[in-house]
Design a protein around this motif. Structure first.
Motif, PDB file in Angstrom:
ATOM      1  N   GLU A  92      13.803  -0.282  -4.012  1.00 49.75           N
ATOM      2  CA  GLU A  92      13.165  -1.068  -5.063  1.00 49.75           C
ATOM      3  C   GLU A  92      12.404  -0.131  -5.987  1.00 49.75           C
ATOM      4  O   GLU A  92      11.738   0.804  -5.545  1.00 49.75           O
ATOM      5  N   VAL A  93      12.494  -0.358  -7.282  1.00 51.48           N
ATOM      6  CA  VAL A  93      11.826   0.473  -8.261  1.00 51.48           C
ATOM      7  C   VAL A  93      10.493  -0.165  -8.602  1.00 51.48           C
ATOM      8  O   VAL A  93      10.435  -1.325  -9.008  1.00 51.48           O
ATOM      9  N   GLU A  94       9.405   0.625  -8.415  1.00 48.95           N
ATOM     10  CA  GLU A  94       8.082   0.121  -8.766  1.00 48.95           C
ATOM     11  C   GLU A  94       7.709   0.646 -10.138  1.00 48.95           C
ATOM     12  O   GLU A  94       7.829   1.829 -10.406  1.00 48.95           O
ATOM     13  N   GLU A  95       7.227  -0.236 -10.976  1.00 44.73           N
ATOM     14  CA  GLU A  95       6.827   0.184 -12.311  1.00 44.73           C
ATOM     15  C   GLU A  95       5.407   0.732 -12.250  1.00 44.73           C
ATOM     16  O   GLU A  95       4.510   0.122 -11.664  1.00 44.73           O
ATOM     17  N   VAL A  96       5.221   1.905 -12.848  1.00 44.56           N
ATOM     18  CA  VAL A  96       3.911   2.564 -12.859  1.00 44.56           C
ATOM     19  C   VAL A  96       3.535   2.810 -14.309  1.00 44.56           C
ATOM     20  O   VAL A  96       4.345   3.281 -15.108  1.00 44.56           O
ATOM     21  N   SER A  97       2.277   2.518 -14.627  1.00 40.69           N
ATOM     22  CA  SER A  97       1.837   2.736 -16.005  1.00 40.69           C
ATOM     23  C   SER A  97       1.600   4.227 -16.230  1.00 40.69           C
ATOM     24  O   SER A  97       1.481   5.019 -15.296  1.00 40.69           O
ATOM     25  N   ALA A 109       0.158   7.237 -13.554  1.00 41.00           N
ATOM     26  CA  ALA A 109       0.973   8.417 -13.282  1.00 41.00           C
ATOM     27  C   ALA A 109       0.200   9.698 -13.614  1.00 41.00           C
ATOM     28  O   ALA A 109       0.247  10.681 -12.867  1.00 41.00           O
ATOM     29  N   THR A 110      -0.551   9.660 -14.726  1.00 41.81           N
ATOM     30  CA  THR A 110      -1.349  10.836 -15.110  1.00 41.81           C
ATOM     31  C   THR A 110      -2.442  11.103 -14.095  1.00 41.81           C
ATOM     32  O   THR A 110      -2.676  12.257 -13.708  1.00 41.81           O
TER      33      THR A 110
END
Length: 123
Positions: free
Chosen positions: A30-35, A39-40
């Motif tokens: 499953e692909v998790e969306e990260v803002s 991520a930074t």
């Protein structure tokens, strides 16, 4: 028999292809969306931990008699390349006879063949 063997090989290849396709479809994560901000922040945290790691410090550059090792290796390569070029240019100095003063190998072989007399076998 050959057709049977080839058919068996290609049918097994097709079966493996189908099995691999099925495994790839069933094994997707499953692909998790990260803002971008998350991520930074995570990348900065990982970089901070990596900076404190034992092997992360920049090593001192190696020297050979006070010169950088990269410079010494570049000089060595240039010297070897120069020697190879000089070897190729040294051919005229190393000759025992001037070109064209001796017959070629091709001509010598032809003359030897012409001067040898033919004798039948067994005589």
């Amino acid at each position: 028999m050959t057709v049977l063997g080839m058919g068996l090989v290609f049918s097994l290849l097709a079966l493996l292809w189908v099995l691999l396709t099925l495994v790839l479809k069933l094994d997707k994560e499953e692909v998790e969306e990260v803002s971008g901000i998350e991520a930074t922040d995570e990348a900065e945290a990982i970089a901070a931990v990596a900076d404190d790691a034992v092997g992360a410090q920049t090593p001192e550059s190696h020297t050979v008699h006070g010169m950088a090792a990269d410079l010494v290796s570049a000089i060595a390569i240039a010297v070897m390349k120069h020697k190879m070029i000089l070897r190729g240019e040294a051919a005229p100095m190393m000759r025992t006879a001037w070109p064209g003063t001796q017959p070629s190998r091709w001509a010598s072989a032809g003359r030897v063949r012409q001067t040898n007399t033919w004798t039948p076998r067994g005589k």
